[in-house]
Design a protein around this motif. Structure first.
Motif, mmCIF file in Angstrom:
data_model
loop_
_atom_site.group_PDB
_atom_site.id
_atom_site.type_symbol
_atom_site.label_atom_id
_atom_site.label_comp_id
_atom_site.label_asym_id
_atom_site.label_seq_id
_atom_site.Cartn_x
_atom_site.Cartn_y
_atom_site.Cartn_z
ATOM 1 N N ILE A 20 0.966 -1.037 0.118
ATOM 2 C CA ILE A 20 0.086 0.011 -0.133
ATOM 3 C C ILE A 20 0.956 1.394 0.092
ATOM 4 O O ILE A 20 0.677 2.095 -0.573
ATOM 5 N N LEU A 21 1.984 1.370 0.676
ATOM 6 C CA LEU A 21 2.707 2.270 0.767
ATOM 7 C C LEU A 21 3.663 2.892 -0.497
ATOM 8 O O LEU A 21 3.584 3.751 -0.849
ATOM 9 N N LEU A 22 3.866 1.542 -1.155
ATOM 10 C CA LEU A 22 4.519 1.902 -2.464
ATOM 11 C C LEU A 22 3.698 2.286 -3.426
ATOM 12 O O LEU A 22 3.837 3.287 -4.420
ATOM 13 N N MET A 23 2.553 1.564 -3.738
ATOM 14 C CA MET A 23 1.617 2.251 -4.464
ATOM 15 C C MET A 23 0.903 3.650 -4.291
ATOM 16 O O MET A 23 0.752 4.276 -5.042
ATOM 17 N N ALA A 24 0.718 3.885 -3.024
ATOM 18 C CA ALA A 24 0.446 5.493 -2.756
ATOM 19 C C ALA A 24 1.480 6.405 -3.049
ATOM 20 O O ALA A 24 1.143 7.393 -3.570
ATOM 21 N N GLY A 25 2.972 5.773 -2.769
ATOM 22 C CA GLY A 25 3.824 6.846 -3.248
ATOM 23 C C GLY A 25 4.016 7.096 -4.904
ATOM 24 O O GLY A 25 4.241 8.150 -5.301
ATOM 25 N N GLY A 26 3.575 5.915 -5.637
ATOM 26 C CA GLY A 26 3.558 6.029 -7.046
ATOM 27 C C GLY A 26 2.328 7.169 -7.597
ATOM 28 O O GLY A 26 2.447 7.665 -8.363
ATOM 29 N N VAL A 27 1.321 6.849 -6.842
ATOM 30 C CA VAL A 27 0.134 7.649 -7.143
ATOM 31 C C VAL A 27 0.482 9.022 -6.998
ATOM 32 O O VAL A 27 -0.175 9.995 -7.457
ATOM 33 N N VAL A 28 0.888 9.403 -5.581
ATOM 34 C CA VAL A 28 1.224 10.822 -4.988
ATOM 35 C C VAL A 28 2.136 11.439 -6.097
ATOM 36 O O VAL A 28 2.167 12.793 -6.461
ATOM 37 N N LEU A 29 3.098 10.887 -6.419
ATOM 38 C CA LEU A 29 4.044 11.278 -7.229
ATOM 39 C C LEU A 29 3.723 11.685 -8.594
ATOM 40 O O LEU A 29 3.940 12.895 -9.241
ATOM 41 N N GLN A 30 2.689 10.943 -9.198
ATOM 42 C CA GLN A 30 1.959 11.202 -10.351
ATOM 43 C C GLN A 30 1.060 12.580 -10.123
ATOM 44 O O GLN A 30 1.232 13.489 -11.182
ATOM 45 N N LEU A 31 0.542 12.638 -9.293
ATOM 46 C CA LEU A 31 -0.404 13.773 -8.845
ATOM 47 C C LEU A 31 0.485 14.959 -8.676
ATOM 48 O O LEU A 31 0.134 16.258 -9.280
ATOM 49 N N VAL A 32 1.671 14.917 -7.776
ATOM 50 C CA VAL A 32 2.640 16.232 -7.720
ATOM 51 C C VAL A 32 3.269 16.618 -8.963
ATOM 52 O O VAL A 32 3.131 17.737 -9.427
ATOM 53 N N VAL A 33 3.532 15.654 -9.894
ATOM 54 C CA VAL A 33 4.033 16.025 -11.301
ATOM 55 C C VAL A 33 3.025 16.644 -12.275
ATOM 56 O O VAL A 33 3.227 17.774 -12.861
ATOM 57 N N GLY A 34 1.853 16.186 -11.993
ATOM 58 C CA GLY A 34 0.610 16.660 -12.788
ATOM 59 C C GLY A 34 0.342 17.945 -12.453
ATOM 60 O O GLY A 34 -0.068 18.747 -13.161
ATOM 61 N N GLY A 35 0.164 18.225 -10.704
ATOM 62 C CA GLY A 35 0.145 19.644 -10.387
ATOM 63 C C GLY A 35 0.914 20.452 -10.743
ATOM 64 O O GLY A 35 0.700 21.848 -11.016
ATOM 65 N N LEU A 36 2.277 20.074 -11.087
ATOM 66 C CA LEU A 36 3.364 21.000 -11.438
ATOM 67 C C LEU A 36 3.231 21.375 -12.921
ATOM 68 O O LEU A 36 3.480 22.475 -13.217
ATOM 69 N N TYR A 37 2.852 20.527 -13.735
ATOM 70 C CA TYR A 37 2.734 21.143 -15.151
ATOM 71 C C TYR A 37 1.521 21.910 -15.127
ATOM 72 O O TYR A 37 1.736 22.640 -16.050
ATOM 73 N N ALA A 38 0.342 21.410 -14.415
ATOM 74 C CA ALA A 38 -0.802 22.366 -14.583
ATOM 75 C C ALA A 38 -0.264 23.746 -14.196
ATOM 76 O O ALA A 38 -0.935 24.710 -14.618
ATOM 77 N N LYS A 39 0.366 23.902 -13.100
ATOM 78 C CA LYS A 39 0.859 25.390 -12.685
ATOM 79 C C LYS A 39 1.641 25.913 -13.757
ATOM 80 O O LYS A 39 1.691 27.149 -13.806
ATOM 81 N N LEU A 40 2.789 25.155 -14.301
ATOM 82 C CA LEU A 40 3.663 25.876 -15.362
ATOM 83 C C LEU A 40 2.626 26.309 -16.512
ATOM 84 O O LEU A 40 2.921 27.239 -17.327
ATOM 85 N N ILE A 41 1.428 25.380 -16.766
ATOM 86 C CA ILE A 41 0.798 25.694 -18.028
ATOM 87 C C ILE A 41 -0.057 27.135 -17.814
ATOM 88 O O ILE A 41 0.074 28.098 -18.712
ATOM 89 N N ARG A 42 -0.654 27.330 -16.768
ATOM 90 C CA ARG A 42 -1.274 28.633 -16.238
ATOM 91 C C ARG A 42 -0.408 29.701 -16.327
ATOM 92 O O ARG A 42 -0.555 30.613 -16.795
ATOM 93 N N VAL A 97 8.974 10.703 -12.426
ATOM 94 C CA VAL A 97 7.809 9.912 -13.302
ATOM 95 C C VAL A 97 8.240 8.742 -13.398
ATOM 96 O O VAL A 97 7.486 7.532 -13.284
ATOM 97 N N ARG A 98 9.487 8.347 -13.680
ATOM 98 C CA ARG A 98 10.051 6.953 -13.860
ATOM 99 C C ARG A 98 9.959 6.375 -12.406
ATOM 100 O O ARG A 98 9.712 5.113 -12.326
#
Length: 248
Positions: A20-42, A97-98
């Motif tokens: 659960i910890l590993l999978m949650a870490g993978g999901v959180v990293l995807q969300l963090v990178v996606g949020g960073l890209y969304a911020k940069l796009i704005r 991401v990797r």
């Protein structure tokens, strides 16, 4: 028997929480990178007024490279390289991401190890069911978040915004600035050359006037000396004639 059961429960809980910890870490990293890209796009939609650190760094790096090289032949390549080197904290975004994907693979590997150990100990299918459920939910959540975040599309949009700003806003601005600097430098050089030429002309006029004065004075002396000699010779002749008349 009780101790064996407790030990199995503890081991299973450890594997489950680790998965659960590993999978949650993978999901959180995807969300963090996606949020960073969304911020940069704005921010890149109005990059000229943006004070965001990554956008400012891109503008400063592009300006420095443009001024040093006297231009930027391929802005798309510059943007690709900049996005490839962009960091989240101390790590590059593509590495993050990797790493999120590696966490999911490691979670699946941990689930497989837990299932293998339980099968080796003779556990029935219902005892293995928690591993399958946690793994299935974790993988589904990861792929769902990955599709929802859509990092490739966000990266492409960010790239388009940066290329558009650099080509259509910042590059013309830098060209005008360089032309203005060249015009100012040329005007300064023309003023200096005009001043130096004027100084040379003034010095030449002074030297020419002095030469004329000296030449005129020399001519006067050359003309005056023979006249004086002729006057002296004429006076001596008259004096001699007067004495001859008196004596005779």
């Amino acid at each position: 028997m009780m101790n064996v059961w407790k030990g199995w429960v503890m081991m299973r809980d450890f594997f489950l929480w680790f998965i659960i910890l590993l999978m949650a870490g993978g999901v959180v990293l995807q969300l963090v990178v996606g949020g960073l890209y969304a911020k940069l796009i704005r921010e890149t939609e109005d990059a000229e007024e943006s004070a965001y650190k990554l956008v400012k760094a891109c503008k400063l790096k592009f300006t420095a490279s443009y001024q040093i090289n006297g231009g930027m032949p391929n802005i798309t390549v510059f943007v690709d390289r900049y996005l490839g080197r962009m960091k989240l904290g101390r790590f590059r975004i593509r590495s993050v991401v990797r790493f999120s994907k590696q966490l999911m693979l490691l979670a699946a590997l941990a689930a497989g190890a837990g299932i293998y150990l339980d099968i080796r100990d003779g556990k029935h299918f219902m005892a293995l069911l928690p591993y399958y459920i946690v793994t299935f939910i974790g993988l589904y959540a990861f792929f769902f978040i990955s599709e929802l975040v859509d990092l490739p599309a966000k990266k492409h949009m960010l790239k388009m915004n940066l290329v558009d700003y650099l080509e259509n806003v910042l590059e013309p601005k830098l060209i005008r600035r360089m032309q203005e600097e060249e015009n100012r430098s040329a005007a300064t050089m023309r003023r200096r050359e005009y001043a130096a030429d004027r100084s040379r002309r003034n010095v030449g006029q002074y030297v020419s006037a002095d030469s004329k004065n000296v030449s005129a004075a020399g001519d006067t002396r050359e003309l005056d000396i023979p006249d004086i000699r002729r006057k002296k010779e004429y006076g001596a002749k008259e004096l001699g004639e007067a004495l001859m008349e008196y004596l005779t």
